[in-house]
Enzyme design. Structure first.
Site, PDB file in Angstrom:
ATOM      1  N   TYR A   1       3.019  10.005   0.741  1.00  0.00           N
ATOM      2  CA  TYR A   1       4.169   9.456   1.731  1.00  0.00           C
ATOM      3  C   TYR A   1       5.559   9.567   1.209  1.00  0.00           C
ATOM      4  O   TYR A   1       6.551   9.479   2.020  1.00  0.00           O
ATOM      5  CB  TYR A   1       3.939   7.950   1.756  1.00  0.00           C
ATOM      6  CG  TYR A   1       2.866   7.454   2.193  1.00  0.00           C
ATOM      7  CD1 TYR A   1       1.705   8.190   2.722  1.00  0.00           C
ATOM      8  CD2 TYR A   1       2.288   6.035   1.834  1.00  0.00           C
ATOM      9  CE1 TYR A   1       0.596   7.733   3.281  1.00  0.00           C
ATOM     10  CE2 TYR A   1       1.162   5.652   2.273  1.00  0.00           C
ATOM     11  CZ  TYR A   1       0.237   6.299   2.941  1.00  0.00           C
ATOM     12  OH  TYR A   1      -0.915   5.996   3.292  1.00  0.00           O
TER      13      TYR A   1
ATOM     14  N   HIS B   1      -7.492  10.031  -1.515  1.00  0.00           N
ATOM     15  CA  HIS B   1      -6.961   9.880  -0.233  1.00  0.00           C
ATOM     16  C   HIS B   1      -7.819  10.368   0.781  1.00  0.00           C
ATOM     17  O   HIS B   1      -7.938   9.659   1.918  1.00  0.00           O
ATOM     18  CB  HIS B   1      -5.705  10.418  -0.149  1.00  0.00           C
ATOM     19  CG  HIS B   1      -4.479   9.885   0.860  1.00  0.00           C
ATOM     20  ND1 HIS B   1      -3.090   9.486   0.498  1.00  0.00           N
ATOM     21  CD2 HIS B   1      -4.814   9.490   1.948  1.00  0.00           C
ATOM     22  CE1 HIS B   1      -2.774   9.168   1.531  1.00  0.00           C
ATOM     23  NE2 HIS B   1      -3.620   8.913   2.420  1.00  0.00           N
TER      24      HIS B   1
ATOM     25  N   ASP C   1       0.977  -1.306  -0.044  1.00  0.00           N
ATOM     26  CA  ASP C   1      -0.087   0.094   0.037  1.00  0.00           C
ATOM     27  C   ASP C   1       0.824   1.332   0.007  1.00  0.00           C
ATOM     28  O   ASP C   1       1.523   1.388   0.909  1.00  0.00           O
ATOM     29  CB  ASP C   1      -1.048  -0.104   1.125  1.00  0.00           C
ATOM     30  CG  ASP C   1      -1.869   1.360   1.351  1.00  0.00           C
ATOM     31  OD1 ASP C   1      -2.983   1.139   0.649  1.00  0.00           O
ATOM     32  OD2 ASP C   1      -1.512   2.264   1.892  1.00  0.00           O
TER      33      ASP C   1
ATOM     34  N   LYS D   1      -2.375   6.474  -3.880  1.00  0.00           N
ATOM     35  CA  LYS D   1      -3.647   7.132  -3.520  1.00  0.00           C
ATOM     36  C   LYS D   1      -3.460   8.719  -4.200  1.00  0.00           C
ATOM     37  O   LYS D   1      -2.034   9.193  -4.408  1.00  0.00           O
ATOM     38  CB  LYS D   1      -3.798   7.304  -2.310  1.00  0.00           C
ATOM     39  CG  LYS D   1      -3.844   6.114  -1.317  1.00  0.00           C
ATOM     40  CD  LYS D   1      -4.081   6.278  -0.102  1.00  0.00           C
ATOM     41  CE  LYS D   1      -3.781   4.874   0.758  1.00  0.00           C
ATOM     42  NZ  LYS D   1      -2.510   4.398   0.761  1.00  0.00           N
TER      43      LYS D   1
END
Length: 315
Positions: A48, A110, A43, A77
């Site tokens: 990130y 997201h 994931d 996302k």
């Protein structure tokens, strides 16, 4: 390994590796280690800021013959600054470039919150875009185009409550097939689970171990999930760890779980939870735990001057 089956027959492993808060080098090493252990579901997300390193790890795994692309399930996302229709496909293509992949298995919106392009986290009212300026319906139309162009096989959402899911479903040509939300024995979200199942939307649980760091950092003042006496007793009964019990609880509910770790021993320990069988009594006890405790408050999106309220986030 158990799987969640999508309408076209695609199967997503019910257990995966989360990569949030993993530093770039740590993410590279964690993904490689996870694949070696047996993980087949990774994931990811643009925000990130480690997708390039995840991509490098994937390419090494392919080159070394550890796994084939078609054996992996890769999720990414769309960040909040790309909700305007013109930015959705470029953002998807950027994640593909960073991950060095031709397609994603799943692409998620997201948050049901929009900010101006180039803003990571809103710090003032001017950073936000209202739902009128960036309607979810137009964001979703562009997400559907990602499927049409074979850039992603499936699309879904993350952090969406029932009202926001209904908003997307009302105009969707391709309905969302996944909702990724915080979920653990302190936050079972049964009402949301029931709605998603009624509408053929799968669920993925992030923070399945309860985000103890948010308690330690004083973001929230809640008990730490893995220190709960019931969870610890069930773990002792099965000669397992509290983390394995929490993971297994989610899997027994037929909900995907994506615990995050960058430590090799913890990556292996978490994977072994897929073999832990909880009995009916265990599940009944876990389903009666205290709470609900939501560790991810989302308060940064409802700060002063924001056009969004708590009702836009949580049921």
């Amino acid at each position: 390994m158990q799987y969640l089956t999508f309408s076209n027959g695609d199967k997503m492993p019910v257990f995966g590796l989360g990569t949030w808060k993993s530093a770039p080098k740590e993410a590279y090493e964690a993904v490689l280690e996870a694949i070696k252990v047996g993980y087949r579901h990774i994931d990811c997300a643009h925000i990130y800021k480690n997708e390039k390193e995840v991509g490098e790890a994937l390419q090494k795994a392919f080159k070394d013959g550890l796994v084939k692309r078609e054996e992996l399930w890769i999720t990414s996302k769309l960040w909040n600054d790309c909700h305007e229709e013109a930015y959705v496909l470029p953002s998807l293509r950027q994640s593909l470039a960073d991950l060095q992949l031709d397609y994603l298995d799943l692409y998620l919106v997201h948050w049901p919150v929009a900010v101006k392009n180039g803003v990571d986290f809103a710090s003032k009212a001017e950073d936000f875009l209202s739902s009128e300026e960036a309607p979810l319906s137009k964001t979703w139309t562009a997400m559907e185009q990602g499927v049409d162009l074979n850039l992603t096989r499936h699309i879904g959402v993350s952090n969406f409550n029932i009202a926001k899911l209904k908003e997307v479903l009302y105009t969707a040509r391709i309905q969302p097939e996944m909702n990724q939300v915080e979920m653990h024995p302190f936050l079972p979200q049964q009402k949301l689970v029931d709605f998603c199942r009624k509408n053929n939307i799968h669920l993925t649980a992030y923070a399945p171990l309860g985000s103890a760091y948010r308690v330690i950092d004083k973001e929230v003042d809640f008990p730490i999930l893995l220190e709960n006496e019931t969870i610890q007793a069930i773990a002792a009964k099965h000669q397992a760890t509290p983390a394995q019990v929490a993971i297994s609880w989610g899997i027994h509910r037929e909900i995907a779980v994506i615990p995050k770790s960058v430590k090799a021993e913890r990556i292996k320990e978490n994977f072994e939870a897929t073999h832990l069988l909880l009995d009916k009594k265990d599940m009944e006890q876990l389903n009666r735990l205290e709470g609900p405790y939501r560790y991810t408050s989302g308060r940064g999106w409802i700060r002063e001057g924001s056009p969004y309220t708590i009702a836009d986030l949580w049921d």
